[in-house]
Design a protein around this motif. Structure first.
Motif, PDB file in Angstrom:
ATOM      1  N   GLU A   1      40.865  -6.247  42.831  1.00 22.55           N
ATOM      2  CA  GLU A   1      39.471  -6.654  42.980  1.00 22.55           C
ATOM      3  C   GLU A   1      39.037  -6.654  44.446  1.00 22.55           C
ATOM      4  N   GLN A   2      39.960  -6.904  45.365  1.00 20.69           N
ATOM      5  CA  GLN A   2      39.629  -6.861  46.780  1.00 20.69           C
ATOM      6  C   GLN A   2      39.345  -5.430  47.228  1.00 20.69           C
ATOM      7  N   TYR A   3      40.167  -4.514  46.754  1.00 18.73           N
ATOM      8  CA  TYR A   3      39.962  -3.100  47.112  1.00 18.73           C
ATOM      9  C   TYR A   3      38.660  -2.583  46.496  1.00 18.73           C
ATOM     10  N   LYS A   4      38.389  -2.928  45.243  1.00 20.03           N
ATOM     11  CA  LYS A   4      37.157  -2.481  44.600  1.00 20.03           C
ATOM     12  C   LYS A   4      35.937  -2.995  45.356  1.00 20.03           C
ATOM     13  N   ALA A   5      36.023  -4.248  45.839  1.00 23.05           N
ATOM     14  CA  ALA A   5      34.897  -4.819  46.567  1.00 23.05           C
ATOM     15  C   ALA A   5      34.634  -4.059  47.855  1.00 23.05           C
ATOM     16  N   ILE A   6      35.693  -3.680  48.567  1.00 25.12           N
ATOM     17  CA  ILE A   6      35.529  -2.889  49.790  1.00 25.12           C
ATOM     18  C   ILE A   6      34.923  -1.534  49.452  1.00 25.12           C
ATOM     19  N   MET A   7      35.423  -0.902  48.405  1.00 22.59           N
ATOM     20  CA  MET A   7      34.882   0.393  48.010  1.00 22.59           C
ATOM     21  C   MET A   7      33.401   0.294  47.690  1.00 22.59           C
ATOM     22  N   TRP A   8      32.997  -0.771  47.006  1.00 20.71           N
ATOM     23  CA  TRP A   8      31.578  -0.924  46.680  1.00 20.71           C
ATOM     24  C   TRP A   8      30.758  -1.102  47.951  1.00 20.71           C
ATOM     25  N   LEU A   9      31.247  -1.911  48.879  1.00 20.70           N
ATOM     26  CA  LEU A   9      30.519  -2.113  50.131  1.00 20.70           C
ATOM     27  C   LEU A   9      30.330  -0.803  50.892  1.00 20.70           C
TER      28      LEU A   9
ATOM     29  N   TYR B   1      33.166 -10.884  41.398  1.00 20.68           N
ATOM     30  CA  TYR B   1      32.579 -10.060  40.335  1.00 20.68           C
ATOM     31  C   TYR B   1      33.645  -9.176  39.685  1.00 20.68           C
ATOM     32  N   PHE B   2      34.411  -8.469  40.505  1.00 22.74           N
ATOM     33  CA  PHE B   2      35.422  -7.567  39.958  1.00 22.74           C
ATOM     34  C   PHE B   2      36.634  -8.321  39.409  1.00 22.74           C
ATOM     35  N   GLY B   3      36.962  -9.469  39.994  1.00 22.65           N
ATOM     36  CA  GLY B   3      38.121 -10.218  39.536  1.00 22.65           C
ATOM     37  C   GLY B   3      37.875 -11.003  38.268  1.00 22.65           C
ATOM     38  N   MET B   4      36.588 -11.250  37.941  1.00 18.89           N
ATOM     39  CA  MET B   4      36.268 -12.079  36.785  1.00 18.89           C
ATOM     40  C   MET B   4      35.393 -11.333  35.782  1.00 18.89           C
ATOM     41  N   GLY B   5      35.674 -10.044  35.653  1.00 19.57           N
ATOM     42  CA  GLY B   5      35.051  -9.260  34.591  1.00 19.57           C
ATOM     43  C   GLY B   5      33.561  -9.090  34.718  1.00 19.57           C
ATOM     44  N   GLY B   6      33.077  -8.929  35.937  1.00 18.83           N
ATOM     45  CA  GLY B   6      31.643  -8.826  36.158  1.00 18.83           C
ATOM     46  C   GLY B   6      30.975  -7.697  35.406  1.00 18.83           C
ATOM     47  N   GLU B   7      31.732  -6.630  35.120  1.00 21.26           N
ATOM     48  CA  GLU B   7      31.149  -5.497  34.411  1.00 21.26           C
ATOM     49  C   GLU B   7      30.629  -5.890  33.033  1.00 21.26           C
ATOM     50  N   SER B   8      31.182  -6.982  32.465  1.00 22.47           N
ATOM     51  CA  SER B   8      30.751  -7.402  31.130  1.00 22.47           C
ATOM     52  C   SER B   8      29.841  -8.622  31.166  1.00 22.47           C
ATOM     53  N   TRP B   9      29.444  -9.071  32.361  1.00 23.68           N
ATOM     54  CA  TRP B   9      28.572 -10.226  32.449  1.00 23.68           C
ATOM     55  C   TRP B   9      27.214  -9.923  31.830  1.00 23.68           C
ATOM     56  N   SER B  10      26.685 -10.892  31.127  1.00 22.38           N
ATOM     57  CA  SER B  10      25.335 -10.752  30.581  1.00 22.38           C
ATOM     58  C   SER B  10      24.372 -11.761  31.198  1.00 22.38           C
ATOM     59  N   ARG B  11      24.938 -12.825  31.814  1.00 22.97           N
ATOM     60  CA  ARG B  11      24.082 -13.890  32.349  1.00 22.97           C
ATOM     61  C   ARG B  11      23.721 -13.683  33.822  1.00 22.97           C
ATOM     62  N   HIS B  12      24.330 -12.736  34.463  1.00 27.18           N
ATOM     63  CA  HIS B  12      24.084 -12.516  35.893  1.00 27.18           C
ATOM     64  C   HIS B  12      23.770 -11.037  36.129  1.00 27.18           C
ATOM     65  N   PRO B  13      22.658 -10.551  35.587  1.00 23.63           N
ATOM     66  CA  PRO B  13      22.407  -9.106  35.554  1.00 23.63           C
ATOM     67  C   PRO B  13      22.144  -8.452  36.901  1.00 23.63           C
ATOM     68  N   ASN B  14      21.720  -9.211  37.900  1.00 22.45           N
ATOM     69  CA  ASN B  14      21.339  -8.542  39.146  1.00 22.45           C
ATOM     70  C   ASN B  14      22.410  -8.588  40.229  1.00 22.45           C
ATOM     71  N   TRP B  15      23.639  -9.022  39.857  1.00 27.49           N
ATOM     72  CA  TRP B  15      24.724  -8.953  40.828  1.00 27.49           C
ATOM     73  C   TRP B  15      25.025  -7.486  41.150  1.00 27.49           C
ATOM     74  N   LEU B  16      25.467  -7.273  42.385  1.00 30.77           N
ATOM     75  CA  LEU B  16      25.766  -5.936  42.904  1.00 30.77           C
ATOM     76  C   LEU B  16      24.521  -5.057  42.982  1.00 30.77           C
ATOM     77  N   ASN B  17      23.372  -5.692  43.082  1.00 32.16           N
ATOM     78  CA  ASN B  17      22.150  -4.955  43.391  1.00 32.16           C
ATOM     79  C   ASN B  17      22.105  -4.822  44.907  1.00 32.16           C
ATOM     80  N   SER B  18      22.383  -3.622  45.403  1.00 29.12           N
ATOM     81  CA  SER B  18      22.525  -3.426  46.848  1.00 29.12           C
ATOM     82  C   SER B  18      21.209  -3.558  47.597  1.00 29.12           C
ATOM     83  N   SER B  19      20.095  -3.532  46.868  1.00 30.40           N
ATOM     84  CA  SER B  19      18.807  -3.676  47.546  1.00 30.40           C
ATOM     85  C   SER B  19      18.446  -5.144  47.776  1.00 30.40           C
ATOM     86  N   LEU B  20      19.269  -6.046  47.244  1.00 31.11           N
ATOM     87  CA  LEU B  20      19.012  -7.474  47.399  1.00 31.11           C
ATOM     88  C   LEU B  20      20.076  -8.116  48.273  1.00 31.11           C
ATOM     89  N   HIS B  21      19.652  -9.066  49.077  1.00 31.94           N
ATOM     90  CA  HIS B  21      20.619  -9.908  49.748  1.00 31.94           C
ATOM     91  C   HIS B  21      21.327 -10.736  48.685  1.00 31.94           C
TER      92      HIS B  21
END
Length: 483
Positions: free
Chosen positions: A52-60, A88-108
């Protein structure tokens, strides 16, 4: 002032801006990955990172490349942003339904749902997720509130959580937590709320938990904690609620509970506590709810409990308590609505209990084979003063100390009564006709006594007939038609 930014557009005027990349900078992706890795994990090689740490760096690097640190402040923002993405990546963020705008790069990230910030710094986080909590949560070191309620967290809380020394609220109930509470819990000295109920945590409570001197709520029920309750809880002088119910705590109740002058709720039922109730408990005079049921506590009920003048609920059932019920309970605990002392070995029914005009439940029953000996010295009678308990809904005195004497006619004044249990005693004389005044009565159990005469018609034939009744094993005549 703390600001909650959820689902806001990137044009929001007070939202933190995303730092632009430096002009003319065209590093390769590999170079950027290595650079961020060294910035975020200076003591680790890239290949040693968690997935999950590596995935986060890749996303950044690949999707969030506009967010590049240029100052110390933005470096902190980057570390917080990376920590959130790692979550997000360590806790199954890809399947989250309650936090839809996470990893929106246009938002702080302060605008991501369930993230709260104070001056662009993450101060509160509430997630509904599953997985393992990564150690990168330590980079959210300005967190004040952490709420991971009703999640599916694998394992226990990582030790890094106990380094978040600004936390005032740590809530992880019903999340499948295992493991124990470490001694480093004492570092969270600003905590006012600790909620770990409904998990699978084990081990004993470390004495360092007493360092949480500002704690107002300690909610640790429904786990598998064991061992003695540390005496250091006497340092929780601001605590209002302590819930330790449904664990495996053993030993005695610390005498230091008398120091807890702010305590309102003490729910310690369903444990293995033994020894006696300390008289010092009477010093916790703000108590409203006291429940020590389903333990193996013995000895007498200390008369000092009569000092708990704010008490509304006193539950001590299923213990080994003996001796007389203190008259001080009736003289001073006039706010009581529930008095539950059933399944003990108590005797002596003080007439002073008739002063409890707000009492709705009086439960003193025991199993028939637990009754005290039939010697006259162990017998009690039903005080006529009980006729003043006009708020009473349920009274259960079945098998209590082999009650003798007659049923007082004043029982007919209990117009709120719905259930009356007097079975398996030594009551004699007639059933008072005044019991026909109990218009709300639905259940009446008088079996197993020595009652005589005829069953009064006023009791049997009423506008609102009894739902259930038992008159067997007496010397009564007549019948009561169930129809």
């Amino acid at each position: 002032m703390m600001t909650k930014r959820q689902n806001e557009s990137s044009s929001t005027t007070d939202a933190p801006s995303i730092s632009p990349s430096g002009a003319g900078m065209t590093p390769t992706t590999d170079d950027e990955i290595q650079r961020l890795s060294k910035l975020l994990y200076p003591e680790k090689d890239l290949q040693d990172l968690l997935p999950e740490q590596y995935k986060a760096i890749m996303w950044l690097v690949e999707e969030d490349h506009a967010f590049v640190p240029t100052t110390a402040n933005t470096t902190k923002e980057l570390m917080e942003r990376h920590a959130l993405v790692t979550l997000y990546f360590g806790m199954g963020g890809e399947s989250w339904s309650r936090h839809p705008n996470w990893l929106n790069s246009s938002l702080h990230h302060c605008q991501w749902e369930s993230v709260e910030c104070n001056d662009s710094v993450v101060s509160a986080l509430k997630l509904s997720a599953r997985g393992k909590l990564p150690p990168d949560i330590q980079n959210l070191d300005s967190l004040v509130h952490l709420d991971l309620s009703a999640n599916r967290i694998q394992g226990g809380l990582p030790p890094e959580v106990f380094g978040l020394t600004l936390l005032t609220s740590l809530q992880v109930p019903g999340s499948g937590l295992s493991g124990s509470i470490p001694t480093t819990i004492g570092l969270l000295s600003r905590l006012t709320k600790l909620d770990l109920v409904w998990n699978e945590m084990t081990g004993s409570l470390p004495s360092e938990i007493g360092h949480l001197s500002e704690l107002q709520e300690a909610l640790l029920g429904s786990n598998r904690f064991h061992g003695q309750i540390p005496t250091t809880i006497g340092q929780w002088t601001s605590v209002k609620r302590i819930v330790l119910a449904s664990n495996q705590f053993s030993g005695s109740i610390p005498t230091q509970v008398g120091n807890l002058q702010s305590l309102e709720t003490m729910s310690w039922l369903w444990n293995n506590l033994n020894s006696t109730i300390p008289s010092s408990l009477g010093q916790a005079t703000n108590l409203v709810h006291l429940d020590l049921g389903n333990n193996t506590i013995d000895g007498i009920i200390p008369s000092e409990l009569g000092r708990l003048v704010n008490l509304k609920v006193l539950n001590l059932p299923f213990n080994n308590l003996n001796g007389d019920i203190p008259s001080e309970i009736g003289n001073h605990l006039t706010l009581l609505t529930r008095l539950d002392l059933k399944y003990n070995r108590l005797q002596g029914l003080p007439s002073e209990l008739g002063n409890l005009s707000l009492l709705e439940s009086l439960l003193l029953n025991v199993q028939q084979n637990q009754s005290l000996s039939s010697s006259p010295s162990s017998r009690s009678t039903i005080p006529s003063e009980f006729g003043r308990l006009t708020s009473l809904v349920t009274m259960n005195l079945a098998s209590f100390a082999l009650l003798s004497g007659t049923i007082p006619s004043e029982i007919g004044n209990l117009w709120s009564l719905q259930a009356l249990h007097l079975s398996n005693n030594r009551l004699s004389g007639p059933i008072p006709s005044e019991m026909g005044n109990l218009r709300q009565l639905q259940r009446l159990y008088l079996d197993g006594n020595r009652l005589t005469s005829t069953i009064p018609e006023q009791v049997c034939y009423r506008k609102n007939p009894l739902l259930t009744f038992q008159f067997e094993d007496n010397l009564l005549t007549g019948t009561c038609d169930r129809t």
